[in-house]
Design a protein around this motif. Structure first.
Motif, short mmCIF file in Angstrom:
data_model
loop_
_atom_site.label_atom_id
_atom_site.label_comp_id
_atom_site.label_asym_id
_atom_site.label_seq_id
_atom_site.Cartn_x
_atom_site.Cartn_y
_atom_site.Cartn_z
N PRO A 180 14.03 -33.52 8.24
CA PRO A 180 15.14 -33.57 7.16
C PRO A 180 14.35 -32.42 6.22
N ALA A 181 15.05 -32.04 5.63
CA ALA A 181 15.43 -30.97 4.44
C ALA A 181 13.98 -31.88 3.66
N GLN A 182 13.58 -30.55 3.15
CA GLN A 182 12.15 -31.62 2.46
C GLN A 182 11.35 -30.29 0.98
N MET A 183 10.57 -31.52 0.23
CA MET A 183 10.50 -30.38 -0.58
C MET A 183 8.79 -30.35 -0.13
N ILE A 184 8.40 -29.01 -0.36
CA ILE A 184 6.88 -28.35 0.50
C ILE A 184 6.06 -27.75 -1.19
N ASN A 185 5.44 -28.22 -1.32
CA ASN A 185 4.71 -27.24 -2.23
C ASN A 185 5.09 -26.61 -3.88
N GLY A 186 6.66 -27.80 -3.45
CA GLY A 186 7.24 -27.40 -4.87
C GLY A 186 8.69 -26.55 -4.11
N ARG A 187 8.82 -26.53 -3.42
CA ARG A 187 9.95 -25.70 -2.43
C ARG A 187 10.83 -25.91 -1.58
N VAL A 188 12.00 -26.26 -1.96
CA VAL A 188 12.70 -26.28 -0.72
C VAL A 188 12.48 -25.97 0.31
N MET A 189 12.79 -26.80 1.52
CA MET A 189 12.75 -26.36 2.51
C MET A 189 13.77 -26.98 3.56
N LEU A 190 13.98 -26.11 4.64
CA LEU A 190 15.17 -26.48 5.71
C LEU A 190 14.76 -26.25 6.90
#
Length: 602
Positions: A143-153
């Motif tokens: 899924p799209a998710q938040m990693i290290n404060g960033r939205v990742m697709l």
């Protein structure tokens, strides 16, 4: 940054979703046609699995600037929303429309990609293992998710949404519109060279260390460098010459020179320079190695982006200079004759396109991009300075109009303005008629009259008593009489690149074995195939034709400068990625992308 190659680089990043790909991931490849990697190289975006910012984009190696880091998680790859934004907006091909990204920091959980032309909308939601493609739910592996404060697709699923073909090849990731035959001998032959280029650890030299090659004269290379002072608030241009022992010597000239708009004519290097509060036109002579003052311009403003030297020409032994004042949008050109150490104004215009002279008159076309482009052909009496308009009322000369598929109109200038047998020849169109195509006209020198010689023409030349031109319908090279009679087709197909040197035509055609270079001799009426060139886009083909021979610059997996022999053989003169290059009568002067220095070869 060039949007075309950025979009392809981002499409390359998209293919990272195949790292560790299993059989299930290959189910999205539905096309059955396949090509070898060598055949398809010019159409692909390619990156290594350990992506570090380098990519091959349609045959050229590029570096992607910006902090675009990807994350591998559970065998899948995710990318920051900023990178996905670039991808969505720019990773489209011709006639495929534009991808738009909709993301609001106040609602970071919802991300939408839309392409009105393709009538396609893709929606992601944070931590949701499905995406919506035109309202239909499609399962996601990650899924799209938040990693290290960033939205990742998720890249792989974005690849599916954008309809890209993805191929995994021994540490290389290939993206394009066709399936690649990974077992083809041509594929096996080039993959190692491609990987070597993409894993090159060198970085491009810093912009403030970049040299601009100018020419080579008397076994000496000349180049300029721009230095930024006071945190970039001041700019200083410096001229250098490189002696036979590769020693760089600064050329000392008076005042504060403006070299970026300098012009080379004969043995002279013309430029503007400010000494105290006076701006003057100077010329540095390559034989005497000394500058000389040509004429004073007084308080002319040569602030960066405001005033510059547009052109220098010597006609009938007289020096003419075209000076620009004002910015590129609202400013304009002024044509002067330099006579007895002073300036004689000949005419003012928005932007000069073509310029020719007979014994008593000057003729020029003006490009008024912000105003009415019509009625732009002028004759100036060289003695009195009196100006009159030529050509049929309502016609724009030296201008080609482009109508875009999705609306809008653009214009480009054509410098061809030829005096022949008491008439002017120029391209033109009736500006008030949107459907009027550019044609070749023979124009009266005394009355506001013209005669259409050849319809739908994109470029033209006159050699001896015949007109050579590119047909606007077919793109083929044609020839006809000076009155347009007896048109004859020279090339069977559309020309991709065309250059003229010493009245010989050099052009490329797409053949069964790739791009082929031909030379056409108008006197003999004969075309000769010279060589096969590397696959590349038309605009990116670095083809140089001069007194020392025929050269081309390759950007692919075997980069560098090549020289063509008379028998079509190729000599690989420089085996590295080229930065800038210029052709002189003594060979090519060039710089490298990853190493400082100025070099020459012939």
């Amino acid at each position: 940054m060039n949007s075309k190659w950025m979009s392809l680089c981002l499409a390359a990043c998209l293919s990272l979703g195949t790292v560790g790909a299993d059989a299930a991931e290959q189910k999205d490849v539905t096309k059955t046609s396949s090509q070898s990697l060598q055949q398809a190289f010019n159409t692909l975006s390619i990156i290594p699995s350990d992506y570090k910012g380098k990519a091959f984009v349609r045959g050229e190696k590029r570096e992607i600037s910006g902090d675009y880091q990807v994350v591998q998680k559970n065998g899948r790859v995710l990318v920051p929303i900023r990178l996905m934004g670039y991808l969505a907006e720019q990773s489209t091909g011709p006639d495929e429309g534009m991808w738009n990204v909709i993301w609001d920091a106040k609602n970071p959980g919802d991300i939408t990609l839309s392409n009105p032309t393709q009538k396609k909308t893709v929606k992601f939601k944070l931590n949701n293992k499905s995406m919506q493609v035109n309202g239909e739910s499609v399962a996601l592996d990650v899924p799209a998710q938040m990693i290290n404060g960033r939205v990742m697709l998720p890249l792989r699923d974005a690849g599916v949404a954008l309809g890209k073909q993805i191929t995994w090849l021994n540490g290389l990731i290939l993206i394009g519109d066709e399936t690649i035959d990974v077992k083809h001998p041509q594929t096996q032959a080039v993959q190692a060279a491609i990987k070597k280029q993409l894993t090159d650890p060198r970085q491009p030299i810093a912009y403030d260390k970049v040299a601009t090659p100018l020419t080579r004269v008397n076994n000496t290379n000349y180049f300029m460098k721009t230095f930024y002072r006071n945190n970039g608030n001041a700019v200083e241009d410096q001229l250098f010459r490189q002696t036979s022992n590769n020693k760089n010597v600064r050329v000392e000239v008076p005042g504060q020179p403006l070299f970026y708009s300098a012009k080379i004519t004969g043995d002279d290097f013309y430029y503007l320079s400010k000494v105290n509060d006076e701006v003057s036109l100077y010329a540095y002579n390559f034989s005497t190695l000394k500058p000389r003052k040509i004429v004073s311009l007084g308080s002319w403003d040569i602030s960066p982006g405001w005033g510059w030297l547009s052109d220098v020409q010597i006609l009938d032994g007289e020096l003419y200079v075209n000076l620009h004042q004002g910015d590129s949008t609202m400013g304009g050109d002024t044509l002067y004759q330099v006579k007895n150490g002073s300036l004689k104004q000949m005419g003012s215009m928005k932007s000069m396109i073509g310029f020719v002279k007979d014994r008593t008159n000057l003729y020029y076309t003006d490009f008024q991009m912000m105003g009415d482009p019509a009625n732009n052909l002028y004759r100036i009496d060289a003695n009195s300075g009196k100006s009159v308009v030529l050509g049929e009322p309502g016609y724009a000369y030296g201008i080609i109009r482009h109508s875009y598929e999705h609306g809008g109109v653009g214009y480009t200038g054509d410098t061809s303005l030829i005096l022949k047998n008491g008439s002017l020849y120029a391209l033109g169109l009736k500006d008030s008629e949107p459907d009027d195509t550019t044609a070749l006209y023979r124009i009266s020198l005394t009355e506001r009259k013209h005669e259409q010689i050849i319809a739908n023409t994109q470029r033209f030349w006159i050699v001896q008593e015949q007109v050579y031109y590119l047909d606007g319908n077919t793109g083929a090279l044609m020839r006809a009489g000076l009155d347009g009679s007896q048109p004859e087709r020279i090339t069977p197909d559309q020309i991709n690149v065309l250059k003229v040197h010493n009245n010989l035509f050099y052009y490329t055609l797409k053949g069964n074995q790739g791009t082929e270079l031909y030379r056409y001799n108008p006197v003999r009426g004969q075309a000769t195939k010279l060589a096969r060139l590397p696959e590349t886009s038309d605009s990116d083909l670095g083809l140089y034709i001069g007194e020392t021979g025929i050269y081309y610059i390759a950007e692919g997996y075997a980069p560098g400068i090549y020289k063509l022999g008379a028998d079509g053989s190729k000599q690989h003169l420089v085996k590295d990625t080229i930065g800038q290059a210029v052709l002189s009568d003594a060979g090519i002067v060039y710089t490298l992308r990853y190493e400082e220095g100025v070099y020459s070869v012939k």
